[in-house]
Design an enzyme around this catalytic site. Structure first.
Site, PDB file in Angstrom:
ATOM      1  N   LYS A 154       0.498  -1.561   0.033  1.00 43.46           N
ATOM      2  CA  LYS A 154      -0.106   0.118   0.267  1.00 43.46           C
ATOM      3  C   LYS A 154       0.938   0.976  -0.332  1.00 43.46           C
ATOM      4  O   LYS A 154       1.115   2.395  -0.733  1.00 43.46           O
ATOM      5  CB  LYS A 154      -0.960   0.112   0.882  1.00 43.46           C
ATOM      6  CG  LYS A 154      -1.627  -1.017   0.825  1.00 43.46           C
ATOM      7  CD  LYS A 154      -2.887  -1.027   2.629  1.00 43.46           C
ATOM      8  CE  LYS A 154      -2.121  -0.626   3.862  1.00 43.46           C
ATOM      9  NZ  LYS A 154      -1.812  -2.371   4.584  1.00 43.46           N
TER      10      LYS A 154
ATOM     11  N   ARG B 235      11.912  -6.107   4.665  1.00 47.97           N
ATOM     12  CA  ARG B 235      11.263  -4.727   4.270  1.00 47.97           C
ATOM     13  C   ARG B 235      12.138  -3.434   5.502  1.00 47.97           C
ATOM     14  O   ARG B 235      12.625  -3.948   6.296  1.00 47.97           O
ATOM     15  CB  ARG B 235       9.575  -4.154   5.048  1.00 47.97           C
ATOM     16  CG  ARG B 235       9.720  -3.272   5.017  1.00 47.97           C
ATOM     17  CD  ARG B 235       8.080  -2.725   5.226  1.00 47.97           C
ATOM     18  NE  ARG B 235       6.613  -3.140   6.019  1.00 47.97           N
ATOM     19  CZ  ARG B 235       5.979  -3.037   6.724  1.00 47.97           C
ATOM     20  NH1 ARG B 235       5.178  -1.963   5.187  1.00 47.97           N
ATOM     21  NH2 ARG B 235       5.429  -3.200   7.479  1.00 47.97           N
TER      22      ARG B 235
ATOM     23  N   ARG C   4      11.800  -2.618  10.920  1.00 47.31           N
ATOM     24  CA  ARG C   4      10.292  -1.589  11.785  1.00 47.31           C
ATOM     25  C   ARG C   4       9.732  -3.124  13.046  1.00 47.31           C
ATOM     26  O   ARG C   4      10.238  -4.051  12.778  1.00 47.31           O
ATOM     27  CB  ARG C   4       9.112  -1.727  11.385  1.00 47.31           C
ATOM     28  CG  ARG C   4       9.103  -0.279  11.311  1.00 47.31           C
ATOM     29  CD  ARG C   4       7.971  -0.039  10.015  1.00 47.31           C
ATOM     30  NE  ARG C   4       6.812  -0.401  10.290  1.00 47.31           N
ATOM     31  CZ  ARG C   4       5.412  -0.595   9.334  1.00 47.31           C
ATOM     32  NH1 ARG C   4       5.683  -0.317   8.612  1.00 47.31           N
ATOM     33  NH2 ARG C   4       5.103  -1.242  10.170  1.00 47.31           N
TER      34      ARG C   4
ATOM     35  N   ARG D 263      -0.214  -9.122  12.858  1.00 47.76           N
ATOM     36  CA  ARG D 263      -1.130  -8.244  12.433  1.00 47.76           C
ATOM     37  C   ARG D 263      -1.743  -8.301  10.991  1.00 47.76           C
ATOM     38  O   ARG D 263      -2.982  -8.458  11.076  1.00 47.76           O
ATOM     39  CB  ARG D 263       0.266  -7.381  11.682  1.00 47.76           C
ATOM     40  CG  ARG D 263       0.869  -6.289  12.627  1.00 47.76           C
ATOM     41  CD  ARG D 263       2.038  -5.607  12.670  1.00 47.76           C
ATOM     42  NE  ARG D 263       1.997  -5.076  11.516  1.00 47.76           N
ATOM     43  CZ  ARG D 263       2.723  -5.180  10.578  1.00 47.76           C
ATOM     44  NH1 ARG D 263       4.292  -5.769  10.996  1.00 47.76           N
ATOM     45  NH2 ARG D 263       2.983  -3.661   9.905  1.00 47.76           N
TER      46      ARG D 263
HETATM   47  P1  ADP Z   1       1.560  -1.694   7.303  1.00 47.18           P
HETATM   48  O1  ADP Z   1       1.444  -0.213   6.269  1.00 47.18           O
HETATM   49  O2  ADP Z   1       2.596  -2.726   7.572  1.00 47.18           O
HETATM   50  O3  ADP Z   1       0.553  -1.582   6.862  1.00 47.18           O
HETATM   51  P2  ADP Z   1       1.325   1.169   8.936  1.00 47.18           P
HETATM   52  O4  ADP Z   1       3.014   1.378   8.723  1.00 47.18           O
HETATM   53  O5  ADP Z   1       0.086   1.205   8.008  1.00 47.18           O
HETATM   54  O6  ADP Z   1       1.517  -0.151   9.077  1.00 47.18           O
HETATM   55  O7  ADP Z   1       0.924   0.892  10.405  1.00 47.18           O
HETATM   56  C1  ADP Z   1       1.664   0.371  11.575  1.00 47.18           C
HETATM   57  C2  ADP Z   1       0.762   0.163  13.012  1.00 47.18           C
HETATM   58  O8  ADP Z   1       0.397   1.398  13.369  1.00 47.18           O
HETATM   59  C3  ADP Z   1      -0.806  -0.831  12.506  1.00 47.18           C
HETATM   60  O9  ADP Z   1       0.237  -2.586  12.670  1.00 47.18           O
HETATM   61  C4  ADP Z   1      -1.087   0.066  13.888  1.00 47.18           C
HETATM   62  O10 ADP Z   1      -0.755  -0.551  15.483  1.00 47.18           O
HETATM   63  C5  ADP Z   1      -0.992   1.067  13.508  1.00 47.18           C
HETATM   64  N1  ADP Z   1      -1.694   1.922  12.834  1.00 47.18           N
HETATM   65  C6  ADP Z   1      -2.041   2.732  11.639  1.00 47.18           C
HETATM   66  N2  ADP Z   1      -3.030   3.077  10.756  1.00 47.18           N
HETATM   67  C7  ADP Z   1      -3.732   2.522  11.771  1.00 47.18           C
HETATM   68  C8  ADP Z   1      -5.419   3.050  11.913  1.00 47.18           C
HETATM   69  N3  ADP Z   1      -6.126   3.123  11.535  1.00 47.18           N
HETATM   70  N4  ADP Z   1      -6.188   2.601  12.796  1.00 47.18           N
HETATM   71  C9  ADP Z   1      -5.614   1.894  13.901  1.00 47.18           C
HETATM   72  N5  ADP Z   1      -4.173   1.529  14.181  1.00 47.18           N
HETATM   73  C10 ADP Z   1      -3.656   1.953  13.210  1.00 47.18           C
HETATM   74  P1  ADP Z   2       2.262  -1.848   3.181  1.00 50.13           P
HETATM   75  O1  ADP Z   2       2.132  -0.302   3.458  1.00 50.13           O
HETATM   76  O2  ADP Z   2       1.074  -2.131   2.446  1.00 50.13           O
HETATM   77  O3  ADP Z   2       2.258  -1.942   4.326  1.00 50.13           O
HETATM   78  P2  ADP Z   2       5.042  -1.885   2.706  1.00 50.13           P
HETATM   79  O4  ADP Z   2       4.727  -0.640   0.640  1.00 50.13           O
HETATM   80  O5  ADP Z   2       5.792  -1.600   2.975  1.00 50.13           O
HETATM   81  O6  ADP Z   2       3.755  -2.208   1.719  1.00 50.13           O
HETATM   82  O7  ADP Z   2       5.465  -3.067   1.461  1.00 50.13           O
HETATM   83  C1  ADP Z   2       5.660  -3.976   2.275  1.00 50.13           C
HETATM   84  C2  ADP Z   2       7.261  -4.601   1.835  1.00 50.13           C
HETATM   85  O8  ADP Z   2       7.426  -4.941   0.567  1.00 50.13           O
HETATM   86  C3  ADP Z   2       8.357  -3.703   0.868  1.00 50.13           C
HETATM   87  O9  ADP Z   2       9.475  -4.186   1.872  1.00 50.13           O
HETATM   88  C4  ADP Z   2       8.391  -3.123   0.040  1.00 50.13           C
HETATM   89  O10 ADP Z   2       9.528  -2.304  -0.521  1.00 50.13           O
HETATM   90  C5  ADP Z   2       8.024  -4.436  -0.963  1.00 50.13           C
HETATM   91  N1  ADP Z   2       7.287  -4.205  -2.093  1.00 50.13           N
HETATM   92  C6  ADP Z   2       6.519  -3.114  -1.715  1.00 50.13           C
HETATM   93  N2  ADP Z   2       5.565  -3.766  -3.039  1.00 50.13           N
HETATM   94  C7  ADP Z   2       6.445  -5.290  -3.374  1.00 50.13           C
HETATM   95  C8  ADP Z   2       6.531  -5.488  -5.081  1.00 50.13           C
HETATM   96  N3  ADP Z   2       5.492  -5.536  -5.862  1.00 50.13           N
HETATM   97  N4  ADP Z   2       7.085  -6.981  -4.375  1.00 50.13           N
HETATM   98  C9  ADP Z   2       7.691  -6.771  -4.125  1.00 50.13           C
HETATM   99  N5  ADP Z   2       7.871  -6.539  -2.970  1.00 50.13           N
HETATM  100  C10 ADP Z   2       7.203  -5.530  -2.969  1.00 50.13           C
END
Ligand code: ADP
Ligand code: ADP
Ligand code: ZN
Length: 213
Positions: free
Chosen positions: A13, A127, A160, A171
């Site tokens: 995302k 990541r 992280r 998660r």
């Molecule tokens: P990822 O990109 O791996 O999905 P995020 O950076 O979006 O992770 O979120 C990391 C953590 O921050 C989540 O696991 C949660 O604990 C918290 N968080 C982020 N956005 C939200 C939300 N909209 N509601 C509740 N918790 C959130």
């Molecule tokens: P989210 O915001 O949904 O948690 P991220 O954008 O941080 O996800 O992506 C999660 C991990 O996967 C990161 O290490 C990123 O560099 C990698 N990644 C993102 N898109 C791709 C893809 N299309 N193929 C392989 N790895 C990816």
């Protein structure tokens, strides 16, 4: 253009949201980034959020919703935004929906970046994040130019705390229970678009651009 990114943690995302933000010239709003910046700066909000984040749990809706609504009320969000990591629960989506309706506005697209759990677990271990500027890399798929250093700002990259394998499974469980129902929620509003997130980063983006035009 107001866009929501849906998908499991690690689906890509953030990676796609940044590319959308650049191409369509709208701010990338990530609640996770906002929380991490607060943790880094040692704010009250950061300390509260960290308790939940470290366990792979969601930060309570009351806290999260307020931060998001404040953020999108900012001048730079006037012409749209791409939300990454919000909403994550039905109540969060309802609050956003109500706030937008009151402004005579709505979400244009909810893009679900679809990736099966097996792929997610593999991705998360690789990541690496920059806590200074929010950039994200992957040690195999999307490596930085210089090992362990952010291309954008030169800070050190980190694994992280919540990307450690034991927390990733939590998660994913939380995602399936609390966040996945949003797919139906936005489908019912007629704004849901699904892309295959297992493709190469560039191909995922191409699919998104086809949708957004
Ligand atoms: P990822 O990109 O791996 O999905 P995020 O950076 O979006 O992770 O979120 C990391 C953590 O921050 C989540 O696991 C949660 O604990 C918290 N968080 C982020 N956005 C939200 C939300 N909209 N509601 C509740 N918790 C959130
Ligand atoms: P989210 O915001 O949904 O948690 P991220 O954008 O941080 O996800 O992506 C999660 C991990 O996967 C990161 O290490 C990123 O560099 C990698 N990644 C993102 N898109 C791709 C893809 N299309 N193929 C392989 N790895 C990816
Ligand atoms: Zn950086």
């Amino acid at each position: 253009m107001k866009i929501i990114m849906l998908g499991a943690p690690g689906a890509g995302k953030g990676t796609q949201a940044k590319m959308i933000a650049e191409k369509y010239d709208v701010p990338h709003v990530s609640t996770g980034d906002i929380f991490r910046a607060n943790i880094k700066n040692g704010t009250q909000l950061g300390m509260e959020a960290k308790k939940y984040m470290d366990q792979g749990l969601l930060v309570p809706d009351e806290l999260t919703v307020k931060i998001l609504l404040d953020r999108v009320a900012n001048e730079d969000c006037k012409n749209g935004y791409v939300l990454d990591g919000f909403p994550r629960t039905i109540p969060q989506a309802e609050v956003l929906d109500k706030a937008l309706t009151e402004l005579g506005d709505k979400i244009d697209y909810a893009i679900d970046v679809d990736v099966p759990d097996e792929n997610i677990v593999k991705r998360m271990g690789g990541r690496r994040a920059c806590l200074a500027c929010g950039a994200t890399y992957h040690i195999e798929h999307i490596p930085p130019k210089k090992d362990g250093i952010c291309d954008t700002c030169g800070e050190k990259l980190v694994l992280r705390d919540d990307d450690k394998p034991e927390t990733v499974q939590n998660r994913l469980n939380v995602y399936h229970e609390q966040t996945q129902p949003l797919i139906e929620f936005y489908a019912a509003k007629g704004v849901l678009k699904t892309v295959d997130g297992t493709q190469d980063m560039k191909d995922v983006f191409e699919a998104i651009v086809k949708i957004l035009g």
